[in-house]
Design an enzyme around this catalytic site. Sequence first.
Site, PDB file in Angstrom:
ATOM      1  N   GLY A  67       0.815  -1.210   0.000  1.00 41.44           N
ATOM      2  CA  GLY A  67       0.000   0.000   0.000  1.00 41.44           C
ATOM      3  C   GLY A  67       0.850   1.262   0.000  1.00 41.44           C
TER       4      GLY A  67
ATOM      5  N   ASP B 205      -3.047 -10.201  -6.381  1.00 44.84           N
ATOM      6  CA  ASP B 205      -1.984 -10.253  -7.400  1.00 44.84           C
ATOM      7  C   ASP B 205      -1.082  -9.020  -7.308  1.00 44.84           C
ATOM      8  OD1 ASP B 205      -3.664  -8.262  -8.195  1.00 44.84           O
ATOM      9  OD2 ASP B 205      -3.916  -8.960 -10.253  1.00 44.84           O
TER      10      ASP B 205
ATOM     11  N   THR C 182       4.737   5.100  14.832  1.00 44.68           N
ATOM     12  CA  THR C 182       3.872   5.553  13.753  1.00 44.68           C
ATOM     13  C   THR C 182       4.658   5.577  12.456  1.00 44.68           C
ATOM     14  OG1 THR C 182       2.405   7.323  12.981  1.00 44.68           O
ATOM     15  CG2 THR C 182       4.333   8.024  14.198  1.00 44.68           C
TER      16      THR C 182
ATOM     17  N   CYS D 123       1.662   9.680   3.624  1.00 48.63           N
ATOM     18  CA  CYS D 123       2.028   9.453   2.217  1.00 48.63           C
ATOM     19  C   CYS D 123       0.856   8.852   1.467  1.00 48.63           C
ATOM     20  CB  CYS D 123       3.236   8.525   2.146  1.00 48.63           C
ATOM     21  SG  CYS D 123       2.953   6.922   2.905  1.00 48.63           S
TER      22      CYS D 123
ATOM     23  N   HIS E  19      -8.473   8.272  15.957  1.00 53.25           N
ATOM     24  CA  HIS E  19      -9.346   7.782  14.872  1.00 53.25           C
ATOM     25  C   HIS E  19     -10.729   7.367  15.378  1.00 53.25           C
ATOM     26  CE1 HIS E  19      -5.400   7.096  12.487  1.00 53.25           C
ATOM     27  NE2 HIS E  19      -5.846   8.315  12.340  1.00 53.25           N
TER      28      HIS E  19
ATOM     29  N   ARG F  76     -10.504   2.010   7.930  1.00 54.09           N
ATOM     30  CA  ARG F  76      -9.389   1.584   8.773  1.00 54.09           C
ATOM     31  C   ARG F  76      -9.379   2.314  10.114  1.00 54.09           C
ATOM     32  NH1 ARG F  76      -4.357   2.828   5.382  1.00 54.09           N
ATOM     33  NH2 ARG F  76      -4.340   4.698   6.648  1.00 54.09           N
TER      34      ARG F  76
HETATM   35  P1  NAI Z   1      -2.885   0.884   2.900  1.00 55.21           P
HETATM   36  O1  NAI Z   1      -4.356   1.002   3.108  1.00 55.21           O
HETATM   37  O2  NAI Z   1      -2.316   1.555   1.699  1.00 55.21           O
HETATM   38  O3  NAI Z   1      -2.526  -0.655   2.898  1.00 55.21           O
HETATM   39  C1  NAI Z   1      -3.194  -1.457   2.048  1.00 55.21           C
HETATM   40  C2  NAI Z   1      -2.297  -2.627   1.761  1.00 55.21           C
HETATM   41  O4  NAI Z   1      -2.199  -3.469   2.914  1.00 55.21           O
HETATM   42  C3  NAI Z   1      -2.799  -3.475   0.646  1.00 55.21           C
HETATM   43  O5  NAI Z   1      -2.446  -2.920  -0.588  1.00 55.21           O
HETATM   44  C4  NAI Z   1      -2.089  -4.778   0.959  1.00 55.21           C
HETATM   45  O6  NAI Z   1      -0.764  -4.758   0.496  1.00 55.21           O
HETATM   46  C5  NAI Z   1      -2.039  -4.792   2.478  1.00 55.21           C
HETATM   47  N1  NAI Z   1      -3.136  -5.611   3.003  1.00 55.21           N
HETATM   48  C6  NAI Z   1      -4.375  -5.205   3.331  1.00 55.21           C
HETATM   49  N2  NAI Z   1      -5.107  -6.245   3.773  1.00 55.21           N
HETATM   50  C7  NAI Z   1      -4.287  -7.326   3.717  1.00 55.21           C
HETATM   51  C8  NAI Z   1      -4.442  -8.680   4.053  1.00 55.21           C
HETATM   52  N3  NAI Z   1      -5.590  -9.148   4.535  1.00 55.21           N
HETATM   53  N4  NAI Z   1      -3.382  -9.503   3.881  1.00 55.21           N
HETATM   54  C9  NAI Z   1      -2.203  -9.042   3.427  1.00 55.21           C
HETATM   55  N5  NAI Z   1      -2.004  -7.760   3.080  1.00 55.21           N
HETATM   56  C10 NAI Z   1      -3.034  -6.923   3.225  1.00 55.21           C
HETATM   57  O7  NAI Z   1      -2.149   1.331   4.211  1.00 55.21           O
HETATM   58  P2  NAI Z   1      -1.023   2.431   4.375  1.00 55.21           P
HETATM   59  O8  NAI Z   1      -1.562   3.766   4.049  1.00 55.21           O
HETATM   60  O9  NAI Z   1       0.196   1.945   3.705  1.00 55.21           O
HETATM   61  O10 NAI Z   1      -0.831   2.383   5.939  1.00 55.21           O
HETATM   62  C11 NAI Z   1      -0.037   1.370   6.548  1.00 55.21           C
HETATM   63  C12 NAI Z   1      -0.095   1.578   8.023  1.00 55.21           C
HETATM   64  O11 NAI Z   1       0.393   2.894   8.325  1.00 55.21           O
HETATM   65  C13 NAI Z   1      -1.490   1.536   8.623  1.00 55.21           C
HETATM   66  O12 NAI Z   1      -1.366   1.019   9.927  1.00 55.21           O
HETATM   67  C14 NAI Z   1      -1.897   2.992   8.703  1.00 55.21           C
HETATM   68  O13 NAI Z   1      -2.866   3.219   9.694  1.00 55.21           O
HETATM   69  C15 NAI Z   1      -0.581   3.637   9.049  1.00 55.21           C
HETATM   70  N6  NAI Z   1      -0.447   5.049   8.692  1.00 55.21           N
HETATM   71  C16 NAI Z   1      -0.554   5.417   7.383  1.00 55.21           C
HETATM   72  C17 NAI Z   1      -0.366   6.744   7.053  1.00 55.21           C
HETATM   73  C18 NAI Z   1      -0.384   7.192   5.631  1.00 55.21           C
HETATM   74  O14 NAI Z   1      -0.208   8.403   5.387  1.00 55.21           O
HETATM   75  N7  NAI Z   1      -0.569   6.321   4.671  1.00 55.21           N
HETATM   76  C19 NAI Z   1      -0.060   7.766   8.084  1.00 55.21           C
HETATM   77  C20 NAI Z   1       0.052   7.248   9.426  1.00 55.21           C
HETATM   78  C21 NAI Z   1      -0.143   5.928   9.690  1.00 55.21           C
END
Ligand code: NAI
Length: 403
Positions: free
Chosen positions: A11, A39, A144, A149, A211, A327
């Site tokens: 992600g 995929d 964190t 991003c 949140h 989330r």
């Molecule tokens: P995201 O929503 O982009 O992540 C999605 C990805 O997680 C999917 O593409 C997949 O690769 C993986 N995923 C989801 N369900 C899955 C499953 N059942 N099995 C295996 N893989 C799975 O999340 P993001 O934005 O990368 O965030 C990652 C972490 O960072 C989270 O805990 C989020 O709360 C935290 N966070 C994110 C921020 C941001 O700006 N993106 C800021 C602060 C914290």
Amino acid sequence: MIKNILICGGGNGAHAMAALAGHSLGGGGRVGVYTPYGDEAARMKEAMLENQGIEVVEPGRESGPRVMVDLITADAAEAASFPEMVIIVAPAFAHESILEKLAPHLQAGVVVGAIPARSGFEFSTPRILERHGVSGAVIAVGQTLPWACRLEKFGQRVRILGRKESVGVATLPGGGASRVAEALTMITGCTFTPVENVLAVSLGNVGQIIHPGIMYGLFSDWSGKPFSPEEVPLFYQGVTGEICRLLESMSQEIQSICSFLQEAFPGRLNLGPVQPLMQWLVSSYPRDIEDSSSLARAFVTNRAYTGLKAPVKPAADGGYVPDFTSRYLTEDVPTGLVVTRSLAAICGLQTPAIDRVIACTSQWMGREYLVGGLLEGRDMAGTRVPWNYGLHDLGAVVNAVTA
Ligand code: NAI
């Protein structure tokens, strides 16, 4: 110095972490991505190759370096073959399923971490690694993600929206945090600081307050009428004085758990890094907050939060309704607030504000955690409370986190 790093996830954060790590190491180490989700691995690899790298764009810039990651795979054995450090950068509800696949192939002595870890990673991960016979592993929990991003093009372009001043990281066994912090600082370009105890990261997980607390504040009185696009509330900057009073009560309840634990185990548990919410906000965004005269003003005047809306989804008959599958709830309640509530229960402490938020948000999600004031609901198996991993009393919990 750790130089062979596997990022798990596909992600926003995983793209940023993998590209930045590859850029920082500049060929002086190896960076891989493991994503077993659908995929994703094949798509990410193809997109990266087509673009000749994942472009990582820093705040205020329009372009950035394109970084070729050495390996992108959905094959756990291939992924686990080289790393000294594995970092999961995915929502916490995916941590266990990723680790279950990877663990049978991990090498002895590997660092296994999550950024952010949210709460309870320190209870679940040792059991998974033990079950798969991974010896001498160091578990790392990051407070964190060091930046906000967003993916702009899958496999090709990720934008860093803002960087945090510093991020805490703790390890289990303790004592490994400096080495992990040094590696994370080098690969992310943000300062990681060692935190003495993993429980301080779990309890200090502010996502669990912000949140679900703001979701509750924004939507507990919602009439059910869809919002027009203009009416969708801002999330962080939509907070009111009343919402902030709830957030402060939740934060205070967490501080009470910390005080209780520190008094019960003097010198054994340093929970000093668990900051009250206001202190965390001001210290995390010193350059972005214009007015820190109150918690509400600090949220509303924080430039890093500008324009971020509450999670909504299109309604059947037009307009938008709150998205209770967000989330902000599905991650931050079962792997955040419920874990904290379980620690309060083990300490014999009351948490009325946290209970109010758990009761309402779990109903929105169609889940059951609290029943008659006890964490005995049918969905407790999907949470990371310590007793799901055989830790039933305070002594067992404290022994587990001070190993
Ligand atoms: P995201 O929503 O982009 O992540 C999605 C990805 O997680 C999917 O593409 C997949 O690769 C993986 N995923 C989801 N369900 C899955 C499953 N059942 N099995 C295996 N893989 C799975 O999340 P993001 O934005 O990368 O965030 C990652 C972490 O960072 C989270 O805990 C989020 O709360 C935290 N966070 C994110 C921020 C941001 O700006 N993106 C800021 C602060 C914290």
